[in-house]
Design a protein around this motif. Structure first.
Motif, short mmCIF file in Angstrom:
data_model
loop_
_atom_site.label_atom_id
_atom_site.label_comp_id
_atom_site.label_asym_id
_atom_site.label_seq_id
_atom_site.Cartn_x
_atom_site.Cartn_y
_atom_site.Cartn_z
N MET A 1 0.84 -1.18 0.00
CA MET A 1 0.00 0.00 0.00
C MET A 1 0.89 1.25 0.00
SD MET A 1 -2.78 1.31 2.79
CE MET A 1 -1.58 1.70 4.04
N ASN A 2 0.53 2.20 -0.81
CA ASN A 2 1.24 3.46 -0.88
C ASN A 2 0.63 4.42 0.14
OD1 ASN A 2 2.98 5.39 -1.67
ND2 ASN A 2 2.15 5.66 -3.73
N MET A 3 1.43 4.85 1.12
CA MET A 3 0.91 5.71 2.17
C MET A 3 1.19 7.17 1.89
SD MET A 3 1.53 3.72 5.72
CE MET A 3 2.81 2.53 5.51
N THR A 4 0.27 8.01 2.33
CA THR A 4 0.47 9.45 2.27
C THR A 4 0.92 9.90 3.65
OG1 THR A 4 -1.33 9.65 0.67
CG2 THR A 4 -0.64 11.66 1.79
N TRP A 5 2.03 10.59 3.72
CA TRP A 5 2.60 11.02 4.99
C TRP A 5 2.15 12.44 5.29
CZ3 TRP A 5 4.66 7.41 7.97
CH2 TRP A 5 5.07 6.21 7.36
N HIS A 6 1.54 12.63 6.46
CA HIS A 6 1.01 13.92 6.88
C HIS A 6 1.95 14.55 7.91
CE1 HIS A 6 -2.81 12.96 4.90
NE2 HIS A 6 -2.58 11.74 5.33
N PRO A 7 2.43 15.78 7.66
CA PRO A 7 3.34 16.42 8.63
C PRO A 7 2.60 16.77 9.92
CG PRO A 7 2.75 17.96 6.89
CD PRO A 7 2.15 16.63 6.51
N ILE A 8 3.25 16.51 11.06
CA ILE A 8 2.61 16.81 12.35
C ILE A 8 3.51 17.62 13.27
CG2 ILE A 8 1.04 14.83 12.30
CD1 ILE A 8 3.06 13.43 14.23
N GLY A 9 4.64 18.10 12.76
CA GLY A 9 5.53 18.90 13.60
C GLY A 9 6.93 18.36 13.59
N ASP A 10 7.69 18.75 14.59
CA ASP A 10 9.09 18.38 14.69
C ASP A 10 9.32 17.53 15.93
OD1 ASP A 10 11.80 19.34 13.31
OD2 ASP A 10 12.16 19.13 15.46
N ILE A 11 10.30 16.64 15.86
CA ILE A 11 10.59 15.79 17.01
C ILE A 11 10.91 16.62 18.24
CG2 ILE A 11 13.03 15.44 16.46
CD1 ILE A 11 12.60 12.49 17.45
N SER A 12 11.49 17.81 18.03
CA SER A 12 11.83 18.67 19.18
C SER A 12 10.59 19.23 19.87
CB SER A 12 12.75 19.82 18.73
OG SER A 12 12.07 20.64 17.79
N ASP A 13 9.41 19.10 19.25
CA ASP A 13 8.16 19.53 19.88
C ASP A 13 7.74 18.60 21.01
OD1 ASP A 13 8.02 21.53 17.95
OD2 ASP A 13 6.67 20.40 16.66
N ILE A 14 8.31 17.40 21.04
CA ILE A 14 7.92 16.39 22.04
C ILE A 14 9.13 16.12 22.93
CG2 ILE A 14 7.00 14.08 22.42
CD1 ILE A 14 5.99 14.14 19.50
N PRO A 15 9.01 16.37 24.24
CA PRO A 15 10.14 16.09 25.13
C PRO A 15 10.38 14.59 25.25
CG PRO A 15 8.21 16.72 26.40
CD PRO A 15 7.84 16.87 24.95
N LEU A 16 11.60 14.21 25.63
CA LEU A 16 11.88 12.80 25.91
C LEU A 16 10.91 12.32 26.98
CD1 LEU A 16 15.79 12.74 25.96
CD2 LEU A 16 14.29 11.82 24.20
N ARG A 17 10.39 11.09 26.81
CA ARG A 17 9.38 10.50 27.70
C ARG A 17 8.11 11.36 27.75
NH1 ARG A 17 13.86 10.39 30.64
NH2 ARG A 17 13.01 11.71 32.27
N GLY A 18 7.83 12.04 26.64
CA GLY A 18 6.64 12.88 26.58
C GLY A 18 5.75 12.51 25.42
#
Length: 111
Positions: free
Chosen positions: A1-18
């Motif tokens: 299946m060909n998936m469409t990737w939707h942007p949701i932000g940057d990894i830096s937006d989520i703290p470690l263990r967050g």
């Protein structure tokens, strides 16, 4: 299946263990970042009583629901231990720090 990737932000937006909650047409998705800097996405409701998993405590590759302490695997979406139930997982891609999710997996699972 060909998936469409939707942007949701940057990894830096989520703290470690967050976690962060992303609203989609298919419902709320909880996106988690582990202490090992891995990223997982699952539906944002516990299979037990619908608690907001995005507000839970992240440990190893699992999250503990804030309502009744059910532990949910971030890899499989399944309840751990003696509890039974599961949430759907969502594929995540990281590209240069940018995060993307593939919502098609939720549409297929719903059919």
């Amino acid at each position: 299946m060909n998936m469409t990737w939707h942007p949701i932000g940057d990894i830096s937006d989520i703290p470690l263990r967050g976690a962060r909650c992303v609203k989609t047409p298919q419902g709320k998705i909880a996106v988690f970042r582990t202490a090992e800097n891995e990223v997982f996405a699952i539906e944002d409701h516990c299979p037990h009583k619908g608690g907001p998993l995005s507000q839970g405590i992240v440990h190893a590759k699992a999250v503990t629901c804030p309502l009744h302490n059910w532990a949910i695997s971030l890899e499989t979406g399944k309840a751990l231990g003696a509890d039974e139930g599961a949430v759907r997982t969502v594929p995540v891609r990281i590209d240069g720090g940018a995060l993307f999710i593939a919502l098609e997996s939720l549409l297929i699972a719903a059919e």
